[in-house]
Each structure stands twice: as structure tokens, then as C-alpha cells.
Design an enzyme around this catalytic site. Sequence first.
Site, PDB file in Angstrom:
ATOM      1  N   TYR A 241     104.517  49.734  26.164  1.00  0.00           N
ATOM      2  CA  TYR A 241     104.364  49.585  27.462  1.00  0.00           C
ATOM      3  C   TYR A 241     104.283  50.940  28.177  1.00  0.00           C
ATOM      4  O   TYR A 241     103.075  51.311  28.983  1.00  0.00           O
ATOM      5  CB  TYR A 241     105.467  48.811  28.267  1.00  0.00           C
ATOM      6  CG  TYR A 241     105.381  48.470  29.860  1.00  0.00           C
ATOM      7  CD1 TYR A 241     104.458  47.803  30.303  1.00  0.00           C
ATOM      8  CD2 TYR A 241     106.021  49.387  30.722  1.00  0.00           C
ATOM      9  CE1 TYR A 241     104.267  47.587  31.679  1.00  0.00           C
ATOM     10  CE2 TYR A 241     105.775  49.305  32.035  1.00  0.00           C
ATOM     11  CZ  TYR A 241     105.264  48.401  32.582  1.00  0.00           C
ATOM     12  OH  TYR A 241     105.164  48.229  33.871  1.00  0.00           O
ATOM     13  N   LYS A 245     100.613  52.707  29.831  1.00  0.00           N
ATOM     14  CA  LYS A 245     100.784  53.152  31.288  1.00  0.00           C
ATOM     15  C   LYS A 245     100.625  54.771  31.711  1.00  0.00           C
ATOM     16  O   LYS A 245      99.860  54.817  32.547  1.00  0.00           O
ATOM     17  CB  LYS A 245     102.178  52.708  31.852  1.00  0.00           C
ATOM     18  CG  LYS A 245     102.299  51.460  32.144  1.00  0.00           C
ATOM     19  CD  LYS A 245     101.463  50.798  33.368  1.00  0.00           C
ATOM     20  CE  LYS A 245     101.632  49.297  33.710  1.00  0.00           C
ATOM     21  NZ  LYS A 245     100.722  48.691  34.419  1.00  0.00           N
ATOM     22  N   ASN A 270     111.999  49.701  40.037  1.00  0.00           N
ATOM     23  CA  ASN A 270     112.047  48.223  39.829  1.00  0.00           C
ATOM     24  C   ASN A 270     111.711  47.290  40.830  1.00  0.00           C
ATOM     25  O   ASN A 270     112.404  47.469  41.902  1.00  0.00           O
ATOM     26  CB  ASN A 270     113.356  47.673  39.119  1.00  0.00           C
ATOM     27  CG  ASN A 270     113.918  48.448  37.909  1.00  0.00           C
ATOM     28  OD1 ASN A 270     113.618  49.682  37.451  1.00  0.00           O
ATOM     29  ND2 ASN A 270     114.189  47.602  37.113  1.00  0.00           N
ATOM     30  N   ASP A 375     121.853  47.730  26.676  1.00  0.00           N
ATOM     31  CA  ASP A 375     121.954  48.135  28.129  1.00  0.00           C
ATOM     32  C   ASP A 375     120.360  48.599  28.706  1.00  0.00           C
ATOM     33  O   ASP A 375     120.185  48.754  29.539  1.00  0.00           O
ATOM     34  CB  ASP A 375     122.788  49.174  28.390  1.00  0.00           C
ATOM     35  CG  ASP A 375     124.100  48.861  28.698  1.00  0.00           C
ATOM     36  OD1 ASP A 375     124.202  47.643  29.551  1.00  0.00           O
ATOM     37  OD2 ASP A 375     125.095  49.592  28.975  1.00  0.00           O
TER      38      ASP A 375
HETATM   39  N1  LIG Z   1     107.746  44.083  38.051  1.00  0.00           N
HETATM   40  C1  LIG Z   1     108.341  45.337  38.226  1.00  0.00           C
HETATM   41  O1  LIG Z   1     109.335  45.528  38.252  1.00  0.00           O
HETATM   42  C2  LIG Z   1     107.154  46.598  37.972  1.00  0.00           C
HETATM   43  C3  LIG Z   1     107.836  47.723  38.150  1.00  0.00           C
HETATM   44  C4  LIG Z   1     106.936  48.900  37.988  1.00  0.00           C
HETATM   45  C5  LIG Z   1     105.635  48.795  37.876  1.00  0.00           C
HETATM   46  N2  LIG Z   1     105.052  47.302  37.766  1.00  0.00           N
HETATM   47  C6  LIG Z   1     103.651  47.127  37.412  1.00  0.00           C
HETATM   48  O2  LIG Z   1     103.106  46.435  38.521  1.00  0.00           O
HETATM   49  C7  LIG Z   1     101.990  45.821  38.205  1.00  0.00           C
HETATM   50  C8  LIG Z   1     102.060  44.289  38.745  1.00  0.00           C
HETATM   51  O3  LIG Z   1     103.404  43.871  38.177  1.00  0.00           O
HETATM   52  P1  LIG Z   1     104.168  42.436  38.404  1.00  0.00           P
HETATM   53  O4  LIG Z   1     105.332  42.658  38.487  1.00  0.00           O
HETATM   54  O5  LIG Z   1     103.249  41.808  39.750  1.00  0.00           O
HETATM   55  O6  LIG Z   1     103.366  41.454  37.064  1.00  0.00           O
HETATM   56  P2  LIG Z   1     103.396  39.877  37.058  1.00  0.00           P
HETATM   57  O7  LIG Z   1     103.975  39.270  38.007  1.00  0.00           O
HETATM   58  O8  LIG Z   1     103.850  39.918  35.706  1.00  0.00           O
HETATM   59  O9  LIG Z   1     101.768  39.704  37.090  1.00  0.00           O
HETATM   60  C9  LIG Z   1     100.964  40.195  36.219  1.00  0.00           C
HETATM   61  C10 LIG Z   1      99.589  39.727  36.519  1.00  0.00           C
HETATM   62  O10 LIG Z   1      98.738  40.326  35.715  1.00  0.00           O
HETATM   63  C11 LIG Z   1      97.743  39.170  35.376  1.00  0.00           C
HETATM   64  N3  LIG Z   1      97.237  39.413  33.802  1.00  0.00           N
HETATM   65  C12 LIG Z   1      97.988  39.649  32.920  1.00  0.00           C
HETATM   66  N4  LIG Z   1      97.532  39.722  31.786  1.00  0.00           N
HETATM   67  C13 LIG Z   1      96.149  39.563  32.132  1.00  0.00           C
HETATM   68  C14 LIG Z   1      94.957  39.577  31.468  1.00  0.00           C
HETATM   69  N5  LIG Z   1      94.640  39.594  30.281  1.00  0.00           N
HETATM   70  N6  LIG Z   1      93.790  39.458  32.360  1.00  0.00           N
HETATM   71  C15 LIG Z   1      93.658  39.257  33.636  1.00  0.00           C
HETATM   72  N7  LIG Z   1      94.773  39.477  34.323  1.00  0.00           N
HETATM   73  C16 LIG Z   1      95.921  39.515  33.664  1.00  0.00           C
HETATM   74  C17 LIG Z   1      98.489  38.223  35.638  1.00  0.00           C
HETATM   75  O11 LIG Z   1      97.638  36.914  35.846  1.00  0.00           O
HETATM   76  P3  LIG Z   1      98.232  35.589  35.414  1.00  0.00           P
HETATM   77  O12 LIG Z   1      98.992  34.985  36.674  1.00  0.00           O
HETATM   78  O13 LIG Z   1      96.879  34.664  35.290  1.00  0.00           O
HETATM   79  O14 LIG Z   1      98.818  35.636  34.347  1.00  0.00           O
HETATM   80  C18 LIG Z   1      99.225  38.614  36.945  1.00  0.00           C
HETATM   81  O15 LIG Z   1      98.398  37.974  38.026  1.00  0.00           O
HETATM   82  C19 LIG Z   1     101.887  45.717  36.777  1.00  0.00           C
HETATM   83  O16 LIG Z   1     101.002  46.738  36.385  1.00  0.00           O
HETATM   84  C20 LIG Z   1     103.119  46.332  36.324  1.00  0.00           C
HETATM   85  O17 LIG Z   1     103.072  47.277  35.133  1.00  0.00           O
HETATM   86  C21 LIG Z   1     105.859  46.295  38.027  1.00  0.00           C
END
Ligand SMILES: NC(=O)c1ccc[n+]([C@@H]2O[C@H](COP(=O)([O-])OP(=O)(O)OC[C@H]3O[C@@H](n4cnc5c(N)ncnc54)[C@H](OP(=O)(O)O)[C@@H]3O)[C@@H](O)[C@H]2O)c1
Length: 419
Positions: A241, A245, A270, A375
Site C-alpha cells: 500500500y 501511494k 487515521n 501492534d
Molecule cells: N481510512 C483511513 O484511515 C485513511 C487514512 C489515510 C488515507 N486514506 C485514503 O483515503 C482514501 C479513501 O479511503 P476510505 O477510507 O474512504 O476508503 P473506503 O471507505 O474503503 O472506500 C474506498 C472507495 O474506493 C472505491 N474503490 C475501491 N476499489 C475500486 C476500484 N477498483 N474501482 C473503483 N473504485 C474503487 C470503493 O468503491 P466501492 O464502494 O464500490 O467498493 C470506495 O468508494 C483512500 O485513498 C485511502 O487510501 C484513508
Amino acid sequence: VAVPGRLPGSPPPRGCRPAAMEGTGRPRGCSAGGPAFQAPRPSSSRAFLAGLLWGMKGRTDPVRPLSMGLRASTFLGVTDIPLMLRSPFAPACADLAVMAEPARTKRILVTGGSGLVGRAIEKVVADGARQPDEEWIFVSSKDADLTNAAETRALFEKHRPTHVIHLAAMVGGLFKNIKYNLDFWRKNVHINDNVLHSAYECGVQKVVSCLSTCIFPDRTTYPIDETMIHNGPPHSSNFGYSYAKRMIDVQNRGYFEQHGCRFTAVIPTNVFGPHDNYSIEDGHVLPGLIHKVYLAKQRGAALTVWGTGTPRRQFIYSLDLARLFLWVLREYDEVEPIILSVGEDDEVSIREAAECIVKAMDFQGELLFDTTKSDGQFKKTASNSKLKRYLPDFKFTPFEQAVKETCNWFCSNYDIARK
Ligand SMILES: NC(=O)c1ccc[n+]([C@@H]2O[C@H](COP(=O)([O-])OP(=O)(O)OC[C@H]3O[C@@H](n4cnc5c(N)ncnc54)[C@H](OP(=O)(O)O)[C@@H]3O)[C@@H](O)[C@H]2O)c1
């Protein structure tokens, strides 16, 4: 041809703004607190000619020069290029993106629109943050599989965005990362390359992608800042990952230096909030704990936290992050990424986070720690100094309040929540 801005000669250094925008006395790209700055606009023919000449360097075919001419005009806000100059050589999508829009309408495509962060942006926009010149389009994997180049390109041609917030990614917590490092690398590299290249080909004016503080080097000094992304290997638990990124930052730099694109990225810590993935096995620590407390309460059982509870994390509420995303999209002009985080003093241990959830959900049972479980990285304390320089008055929702709201959402939406 002398044009205000960055077009003639070699591309400027990263994060550089057109010369006409310098000397405003504000941090670069910041117009918060003051009237929006308007760069003087060159005539359409001058902008177009400058891009044309720049694109002609070393090329015999007309496509790139014409395309660069159009991009130059688009970037400088000029949209009155005569149609005869635009077709048939320029890419169809770039053509449409410029011609079909009134000069100032922004069509903002949000990839990953159905996820935790996407839903938070949708809510903030729906609750009144939308500006009159903005049209928002939220898409998920149901609209296009972004690991597929043709589907991604078709999505961009369908919606013809002028701006993109790129959130779509394979995302997961510690234990999913440990199991599927290769999948995290491959899927995310493909998604990011397809999205950024389609954005380039379709003449998108700005892309804001999403990195994460867990991609920083494992062995580092603290606090981590934006300059340290590539300084050493990431933690071994999520190398797939993390490297995928990190490549977004490499690509943003490349698209800027080679093509002058304003593609940038944010680095949140997070994230948590409504619509998270509450899976205990595959989700992040905070939603996983909320789900565990919910089940423990129902069953009258003890709450077992995985690991020692000592690692430390900075948590950001998805709705705060969403408000910051809007600011980055509208105001932040650098190509270099920016950390979006609460302060260093707001870092909490996993034990403290668990205790906060216990309190929010009024859980009366015992709290245990399974120290046989990993952890992960001990801490990744990030500096939000750059953010504070731009937005000194930004107020984060207090952690306890945000946890309470999230727990309430989960309990009220248990049947439909991802888990
Ligand atoms: N959550 C965290 O703590 C965190 C922290 C730092 C950065 N981020 C970053 O923030 C961004 C959003 O994260 P999130 O937590 O909102 O993720 P999430 O809730 O898991 O949502 C992921 C999204 O990506 C879409 N997706 C996944 N695979 C795809 C594909 N092959 N084609 C098209 N769409 C796809 C999913 O669509 P479906 O619903 O249709 O599957 C969903 O809308 C990401 O880039 C993540 O790396 C997250």
C-alpha cells in the site's frame, strides 16, 4: 512569445505558480481570509501559441503541440479558442472539457465516492458547502473498475470533469495489509495510474489525490513532515500500500514537470467516521474497536483489544477531513502534498481510543489486551505545521465528540454498515 506564467522554455520547479500570481504577500496558493486572487489573463491567441510552441519542441506530429496549446489556454483560464484550431487534432476529451463548459463551471469528479471519505465530502457539500459554480459527481466501483484503463477513460469521457478528488483505493487495516501486500500494491498502482493519466488526457485542471501518514518511513525522526515521504522503507506490514501511494507523489511531480498539470495530494492521518468499514478482521483500528464494543455489549462479554494498546495514532474525523479537502481543491496551489492532521498533542494511544469508545457506548465490561497480536507501527506522529500556516483558525471536532457521533451512527445503522 512572452506569456505571463510558466509556459515558454523549460517547466518551472515543483509547486511553482505562474509569475503573474507571485508577490501577493500570502503563502503560496493561499487566499483564505482575503478576496480570491485573480491572475491577469493573457489573450487566447498568446496562450495558445505559447503552448503550441512549447509542445512543438522535438515533435513533428501536430497532436502534442495543439494539445499543449489547449492545455495552456485552459490552465490560464482562457476558453475562447476558435473551434477550427481545436479539431481534429486535440484529444477528444480535452476538446469537450474546455468547449462544453461555461468558463467558470467546475465539474468535480470524486472517485471512491461511496467510501468513508467520499461520503463525508458528499455530506459536507450537501449540507451547504457547495459553491454555485460547482457540480459534484460521486462515483464508486459500480460506475467503473478503475483498475481497468478503458473503463477509467470511459468514465472520464462520460463526465468530462474539470477537477478530480481521487479517493478510490484498495484500503484496509493492519491485518488485511499484512496478508495482501502484493494486492495492495498492484490494485492501487493500476487505479492511480489510470486515474491520473485519464485526468491528464482529458485536460482536467486539478487533481487532489489521497496519500496516508502510514506510507512514511518506519525509521524516522518525529514529527514527520511532507518532505520525508521517500526517505526510507515504510513499515513492513503495509509496504505494498505504502509504495503504491508514494508513487502518486512521483507521478504528480512528473505530470507537473513534463506537462504542467496541477496534480497534488493530501496526507491524512487515521480517518474515522460514519460509513467506515467496521470489519473487525479487515478494517482500521477505530471502526474495528467500535464494532467489537458493540458485540461485547450485546453478548455481555469482555472487550479484547488486539495488541498491547500502547501504539499511538492521530485520528481525524471524516467530516473535518472533508472540509479540508474542499479547501485544498479550491485554494491549495502547490504540487507538493500537505499533511491533514490534528496536532501532535492530540495523538492518543490505542488504549485511550478504546477507552473513549467504551465511554461513548457506555460499555461496562472488562477491557483486555491480546498481546499475541501485532501492534503494527508504534507511532507515526505527523506535523500539521504546514496546514496551520495556511489555515491557522481551522477548528477540529474534539475527539470525544467525533467518536460519540461515530458510535451513534454505527449503532443506528448497524444493519447497513460495512462490517
Ligand atoms: N481510512 C483511513 O484511515 C485513511 C487514512 C489515510 C488515507 N486514506 C485514503 O483515503 C482514501 C479513501 O479511503 P476510505 O477510507 O474512504 O476508503 P473506503 O471507505 O474503503 O472506500 C474506498 C472507495 O474506493 C472505491 N474503490 C475501491 N476499489 C475500486 C476500484 N477498483 N474501482 C473503483 N473504485 C474503487 C470503493 O468503491 P466501492 O464502494 O464500490 O467498493 C470506495 O468508494 C483512500 O485513498 C485511502 O487510501 C484513508
